[in-house]
Design an enzyme around this catalytic site. Structure first.
Site, PDB file in Angstrom:
ATOM      1  N   LYS A  19     -10.274  42.422  14.935  1.00 22.30           N
ATOM      2  CA  LYS A  19      -9.378  43.453  15.672  1.00 22.30           C
ATOM      3  C   LYS A  19      -8.045  42.979  15.873  1.00 22.30           C
ATOM      4  CE  LYS A  19      -9.360  46.007  19.882  1.00 22.30           C
ATOM      5  NZ  LYS A  19     -10.339  46.174  21.359  1.00 22.30           N
ATOM      6  N   LYS A  68     -10.015  39.063  18.842  1.00 27.58           N
ATOM      7  CA  LYS A  68      -9.392  39.908  19.053  1.00 27.58           C
ATOM      8  C   LYS A  68      -7.762  39.446  19.178  1.00 27.58           C
ATOM      9  CE  LYS A  68      -8.500  43.345  22.802  1.00 27.58           C
ATOM     10  NZ  LYS A  68      -9.166  43.784  24.190  1.00 27.58           N
ATOM     11  N   SER A  83      -5.670  51.640  17.820  1.00 25.26           N
ATOM     12  CA  SER A  83      -4.755  53.007  18.370  1.00 25.26           C
ATOM     13  C   SER A  83      -3.456  52.818  17.768  1.00 25.26           C
ATOM     14  CB  SER A  83      -4.688  52.905  19.921  1.00 25.26           C
ATOM     15  OG  SER A  83      -4.176  51.808  20.214  1.00 25.26           O
ATOM     16  N   CYS A 106     -15.114  45.041  29.910  1.00 22.78           N
ATOM     17  CA  CYS A 106     -13.883  44.441  30.174  1.00 22.78           C
ATOM     18  C   CYS A 106     -13.449  44.765  31.567  1.00 22.78           C
ATOM     19  CB  CYS A 106     -12.923  44.826  29.306  1.00 22.78           C
ATOM     20  SG  CYS A 106     -11.510  43.951  29.054  1.00 22.78           S
ATOM     21  N   ARG A 123      -0.954  39.579  27.389  1.00 22.98           N
ATOM     22  CA  ARG A 123      -2.446  38.908  27.190  1.00 22.98           C
ATOM     23  C   ARG A 123      -2.306  37.916  26.240  1.00 22.98           C
ATOM     24  NH1 ARG A 123      -4.453  43.341  29.645  1.00 22.98           N
ATOM     25  NH2 ARG A 123      -4.525  45.476  28.699  1.00 22.98           N
ATOM     26  N   TYR A 142     -10.565  56.043  15.193  1.00 24.78           N
ATOM     27  CA  TYR A 142     -10.262  57.310  15.749  1.00 24.78           C
ATOM     28  C   TYR A 142     -10.126  58.353  14.629  1.00 24.78           C
ATOM     29  CZ  TYR A 142      -9.126  53.984  19.336  1.00 24.78           C
ATOM     30  OH  TYR A 142      -9.200  52.880  20.588  1.00 24.78           O
ATOM     31  N   ARG A 164      -3.212  51.568  25.690  1.00 21.78           N
ATOM     32  CA  ARG A 164      -3.099  51.149  27.014  1.00 21.78           C
ATOM     33  C   ARG A 164      -2.796  52.494  27.605  1.00 21.78           C
ATOM     34  NH1 ARG A 164      -0.414  45.356  26.036  1.00 21.78           N
ATOM     35  NH2 ARG A 164      -2.166  44.468  24.640  1.00 21.78           N
TER      36      ARG A 164
END
Ligand code: PBG
Length: 329
Positions: free
Chosen positions: A252, A199, A278, A124, A221, A317, A209
């Protein structure tokens, strides 16, 4: 009068051992992919952490190598690698620099861990551009076709460093096709693609971020990521990536998108990764810290629900936490 016999479903829940043989869905460490953040120019023992991402750190390369030792010991087979570069510019040069953070890290991982861990490397631009956008700006617009050329350069440079799988996450149209062609032409037909197919433009990304230093400097975005209001369009994104040659599709985020995971699996029957992002991690960590939920049980339930929906692999995570808490590793 019709008689309705009692269906005694409770019979098979009677004892713990009966429940064990009846269990339909099981999450095991080998289903999991652990995200890793490496930052350029950190001294070898330096680490940086964020309050919104407890236990997740920006690592130096030597510390990333050690972290992978730990990940391997608990039988997690793969990592997803994100880089935080030492400089940003208009065209994201540090993303395809042979001396860039991702490239250096991939080489070191291959040197120390050989093929004992699967490297999935993020492709990315948002960490690498001044704008913080996932594409390159031209005439005040995010220029799709210039961007996919650069994304292809990034993917090739990662393949040259030895990555196993590239994971384009910019949501530019044609990124998978361009990268597949580019990799093949450069002699990397064996390198796989796990595309961030659907996404979504999501508020669940904010802790990421912060840790990856990639928030957009202006705007949002929404012109490239899919809206959470458009499930048919999400499926068209997945279909486009399959037609362009992705090996693994991804949905996602995960938890608010279980319907799409289920649907994509049913419709396309492709290897499917779900990215539990996240913000999903932060919600659980925050509530657990207050003592409002039982973290271990919630994590177990969430990961099983993502697998039940149809995910073959989960980027989370919680990978280390889950493996340690449920497998006595
Ligand atoms: C950017 C990128 C993002 C995430 C992965 N890659 C953030 C974004 O699109 O703004 C989010 C992952 C997470 O929240 O864990 N290419």
């Amino acid at each position: 009068m019709a008689v309705f016999p009692i269906k005694r479903l409770r019979r098979l829940r009677e004892t713990e051992k009966i429940r064990e043989i009846m269990q339909e869905i099981t999450v095991v460490p080998k289903d999991l992919i652990h995200p890793i953040f490496v930052q350029d120019n950190l001294k070898s023992n330096d680490e940086e952490s964020m309050i919104s991402m407890p236990d997740i750190k920006r690592l130096s390369i030597p510390n990333a190598i050690k972290e992978i030792d730990e990940i391997r010991n608990i039988h997690i087979p793969a990592i997803m690698l994100f880089g935080i570069p030492s400089y940003k510019d208009e065209i994201g040069t540090s993303a395809f620099d042979q001396n860039g953070i991702i490239q250096k890290t991939i080489k070191e991982i291959k040197k120390y861990h050989d093929n004992k861990i699967v490297i999935v490397s993020d492709v990315c631009l948002c960490q690498y551009t001044n704008s913080g956008h996932c594409g390159i700006i031209n005439n005040n617009k995010i220029d799709n076709d210039i961007s996919i050329k650069t994304l292809t350069k990034i993917a090739i440079s990662q393949a040259e460093s030895g990555t196993d799988i590239v994971s384009p996450s910019a949501m530019m149209d044609g990124q998978v096709s361009a990268i597949r062609q580019g990799l093949d032409d450069a002699g990397f037909s064996h390198v796989g693609i796990m595309s961030h197919s659907a996404k979504h433009s999501s508020s669940f990304y904010s802790p990421f971020r912060d840790i990856a230093k990639c928030a957009p400097k202006f705007g949002d975005r929404k012109s490239y990521q899919v809206s959470f209001t458009n499930p048919n369009e999400s499926m068209r994104e997945v279909e486009a990536d399959i037609n362009e040659g992705t090996d693994i599709i991804m949905i996602k985020p995960a938890l608010s998108y279980l319907d799409l995971i289920h649907k994509a699996k049913e419709v396309f029957n492709m290897p499917l990764a779900a990215y539990s992002v996240s913000g999903e991690y932060a919600l659980v960590k925050g509530a657990a810290k207050q003592g409002w939920i039982i973290e271990k049980e919630i994590v177990n339930e969430i990961l099983h629900s993502i697998k039940r929906a149809g995910a073959d692999m989960i980027i989370t995570y919680f990978a280390k936490y889950f493996a340690k808490n449920f497998y006595n590793l």
